[in-house]
Scaffold this active site. Structure first.
Site, PDB file in Angstrom:
ATOM      1  N   SER A  50       0.712   6.395   6.525  1.00  0.00           N
ATOM      2  CA  SER A  50       1.655   5.282   6.290  1.00  0.00           C
ATOM      3  C   SER A  50       2.850   5.825   5.512  1.00  0.00           C
ATOM      4  CB  SER A  50       0.972   4.191   5.455  1.00  0.00           C
ATOM      5  OG  SER A  50       1.921   3.260   4.970  1.00  0.00           O
TER       6      SER A  50
ATOM      7  N   TYR B  46      -4.020   2.176  -2.087  1.00  0.00           N
ATOM      8  CA  TYR B  46      -3.757   2.370  -0.654  1.00  0.00           C
ATOM      9  C   TYR B  46      -2.815   3.549  -0.454  1.00  0.00           C
ATOM     10  CZ  TYR B  46      -1.944   1.168   4.041  1.00  0.00           C
ATOM     11  OH  TYR B  46      -1.556   1.189   5.359  1.00  0.00           O
TER      12      TYR B  46
END
Ligand code: NAD
Length: 269
Positions: free
Chosen positions: A142, A155
């Site tokens: 990501s 995350y």
């Protein structure tokens, strides 16, 4: 001839979003696909719509479950050539807001699903890929594993770990014919994101941030995964391919100039 003709591929988190789009392009390009997801009915729905495919219920954070998923690929289709480590728990990710308030059990869960799962996927797929003389692993990282954000501490740390894991696996197994690469999407308009996690206001604001005329669709990421999985990327190893429309390549102030430019020109057709 399809770009993955005769290959066997596992896609985790294939019951929706990016994983579903990837499973579809891989099947279209000739792969037999293991549609793996914690949501069994979602996996079955997708698998039913593909040609050569099997649905598997998996919890990617559980090693025994990952082993069963890999064994299903080998038993169903005779081996394994491609692994797309992609699953993630959006509802848990959404709770990861601020480091001071971060619950450490949630931290462990986020690391388990977003990083440990990728490690276990590689660990158990690689021996079967070696038995076929090689393979290709694509991890979904990501932009949040590349740049810091106001939220998503755990995350982001997990996704940064995925970027480095990708390089480690590339370095360890490239010479044995196994390539490992990652894609790093920015905001992707998946059904889950549209319906639960992003307001119309956030989507409109994102259009100001991403230096593109539109936001990213799951298909855009799936196309990048397909490229990395296929022989077209035969000499690409250890790379993280940004699929973020350029969101991470500029200083935020550049968007003021872009806004001025847009105002003085007609929109692209
Ligand atoms: N959508 C975005 O904006 C975006 C941006 C950057 C990166 N990503 C990454 O893309 C990947 C796919 O995300 P998405 O947006 O398509 O999400 P999604 O929620 O649409 O799909 C994720 C799938 O993973 C499954 N899943 C959840 N926990 C699981 C588990 N423990 N084991 C197996 N399956 C599990 C879910 O059931 C779901 O079908 C993730 O790795 C995510 O971090 C998404």
């Amino acid at each position: 001839m399809g770009r993955l003709e005769g290959k066997v591929a596992i896609v985790t988190g294939a019951g929706s979003g990016i994983g579903e789009a990837t499973a579809r392009v891989m099947a279209r390009e000739g792969a037999s696909v293991v549609v793996a997801d914690i949501n069994r009915s979602a996996a079955e729905r997708v698998a039913r719509e593909l040609g050569s495919a099997v649905a598997v219920e998996v919890d990617v954070s559980d090693e025994a479950s990952v082993v069963r998923m890999v064994e299903t690929a080998v038993k169903s289709f005779g081996g394994l050539d491609v692994l797309h480590n992609n699953a993630s728990d959006a509802s848990a990710n959404a709770l990861d807001v601020d480091i001071v308030d971060l619950d450490m059990e949630l931290f462990d869960r986020l690391i388990a699903v977003n990083l440990k799962a990728h490690v276990m996927g590689c660990k158990h797929a690689i021996p079967h890929m070696l038995a076929r003389g090689g393979g290709s692993i694509v991890c979904t990282a990501s932009i949040e594993g590349i740049v810091g954000r106001g939220v998503r501490t755990a995350y982001g740390a997990a996704k940064a770990g995925v970027v480095l894991l990708t390089k480690s696996v590339a370095a360890q197994y490239g010479s044995l014919g196994i390539r490992c690469n990652a894609v790093a999407p920015g905001l992707v308009l998946t059904p889950a994101l549209r319906n639960h996690y992003t307001s119309p206001e956030q989507i409109a604001a994102s259009l100001e941030i991403y230096p593109m005329p539109r936001l990213c669709e799951p298909q855009d990421v799936a196309n990048a995964v397909l490229f990395l999985a296929s022989d077209e990327a035969a000499y690409v190893n250890g790379a993280t391919l940004m699929v973020d429309g350029g969101a991470t390549v500029y200083m935020p102030s550049a968007q003021f100039d872009a806004a001025r430019r847009r105002a003085s020109r007609p929109p692209p057709r």
